[in-house]
Design an enzyme around this catalytic site. Structure first.
Site, PDB file in Angstrom:
ATOM      1  CD  GLU A  41      -3.039  -0.620  -0.038  1.00  0.00           C
ATOM      2  OE1 GLU A  41      -3.191   0.578  -0.368  1.00  0.00           O
ATOM      3  OE2 GLU A  41      -3.620  -1.542  -0.618  1.00  0.00           O
ATOM      4  CE1 TYR A  60      -6.691   3.183  -0.165  1.00  0.00           C
ATOM      5  CE2 TYR A  60      -4.386   3.628   0.366  1.00  0.00           C
ATOM      6  CZ  TYR A  60      -5.345   2.942  -0.357  1.00  0.00           C
ATOM      7  OH  TYR A  60      -4.954   1.987  -1.264  1.00  0.00           O
ATOM      8  CG  ASP A  89      -8.121   4.072  -4.139  1.00  0.00           C
ATOM      9  OD1 ASP A  89      -9.331   4.097  -4.475  1.00  0.00           O
ATOM     10  OD2 ASP A  89      -7.290   3.327  -4.682  1.00  0.00           O
TER      11      ASP A  89
END
Length: 348
Positions: free
Chosen positions: A33, A116, A134
């Site tokens: 990520e 997020y 996102d």
């Protein structure tokens, strides 16, 4: 089927086989990520494999030196991500005894992990019912529902987060989040989206009102700063004079070259008469070669960079300047533009 069921079904039939989708290890998911933030999958994939190979768990990552992380990160940009990752890994080592947390409430407390990323890790690793929002999800929701509220406004962020939460399939949040993100990345793309084969186009407000190109709305708040970097190449036998950057500007704690920043692009004659240059090299400074100007684009800055080879040795040096053996250059964490400037000269 409803909207979310259609998107999930599309995902199951069309998803890319990405390595971080085959694990529930929160450390591996975190690694992917952060590396993929502001980075295309094609560009980030080799970095993901390199980091996972060198640091197979959070404990080995936490034990790394910052220079090692920055060197491995070289060319990926947004170097603060790498530095924050090291801080995060060390916090996990300290607070969680090397066990990377997988709950949203624990993740959100760690440096470098925002809403997020915490939601992504928690839903992918532990199937926690947290909606991930996102850029891809913003785009899908804005177009499908016809939301014109700016995605980068305070109110817009709240609206989209709440909307994503309302749409979330609470029984399989991890799968749902992956599907929404992939749908935006592969089908509902920023430019030239594949509306012709979109399974939800009949219910899509943007498609039905010919507003696909207009959504999502984003406020233009970024002011691009132009900067002019004049780097000096000073060698002495097998050594080169390098500069260890501080932690207050771009490329924090990385190595570049002695440099004078000017407010515009000066002629070589005018540059060599600048007080900062004269203070270091004196009146008899002699430039043997000057490179073309390279334009280097960062998020909020546009850099114009050139390299000037200097025949003289400096009369005085800055405290951050160090002499490095040329053969050791490949071991240093260098900004991409510096690597490009030196690559052909020293066959890096």
């Amino acid at each position: 089927m409803n909207f979310t069921d259609e998107v999930v079904q599309w995902y199951l039939n069309n998803k890319r086989n990405l390595p971080w989708r085959n694990t529930t290890d929160p450390y591996v998911i975190w690694l992917s990520e952060i590396i993929l933030q502001q980075t295309r999958v094609e560009q980030g994939m080799p970095y993901f494999y390199r980091f996972l190979e060198k640091y197979p768990d959070v404990s080995s990552f936490a034990a790394a030196h910052e220079d090692e992380i920055l060197k491995l990160w070289q060319g990926l940009g947004y170097y603060s991500r790498g530095r924050n990752m090291l801080k995060t890994a060390r916090l996990v080592q300290e607070l969680h005894n090397g066990r990377f947390p997988d709950s949203y409430n624990e993740l959100i407390k760690l440096k470098g992990i925002g809403e997020y990323t915490a939601a992504a890790i928690a839903s992918f690793a532990a199937n926690e019912a947290k909606a991930v929002v996102d850029g891809n999800v913003y785009r899908v929701l804005a177009r499908y529902l016809g939301i014109y509220e700016p995605i980068n406004s305070t109110g817009g962020k709240k609206t989209f987060q709440q909307t994503a939460t309302d749409f979330l399939n609470k029984k399989m949040p991890g799968l749902h989040n992956q599907a929404m993100m992939e749908f935006g990345a592969m089908l509902c793309k920023p430019k030239n989206p594949a509306c012709g084969i979109c399974p939800v186009r009949l219910g899509c407000v943007a498609f039905n009102t010919n507003a696909v190109a207009a959504l999502p709305v984003k406020l233009k708040t970024v002011k691009v700063r132009e900067r002019f970097f004049n780097y000096f190449l000073v060698t002495n036998g097998d050594t080169i004079l390098m500069n260890k950057r501080g932690d207050k500007d771009i490329w924090a704690n990385m190595f570049d070259l002695p440099m004078v920043e000017t407010s515009s692009l000066l002629t070589l004659t005018a540059l060599l008469k600048q007080p900062e240059v004269l203070a270091v090299f004196g009146d008899d400074i002699e430039a043997t070669e000057i490179s073309p100007v390279h334009k280097h684009i960062l998020t909020h800055q546009r850099l114009f960079v050139r390299l000037i080879k200097i025949k003289n040795q400096p009369l005085k040096t800055h405290e951050n300047w160090v002499k490095i053996n040329v053969q050791n250059l490949p071991e240093l964490a260098l900004p991409k533009i510096i690597f490009i400037l030196l690559k052909n000269i020293f066959n890096l």
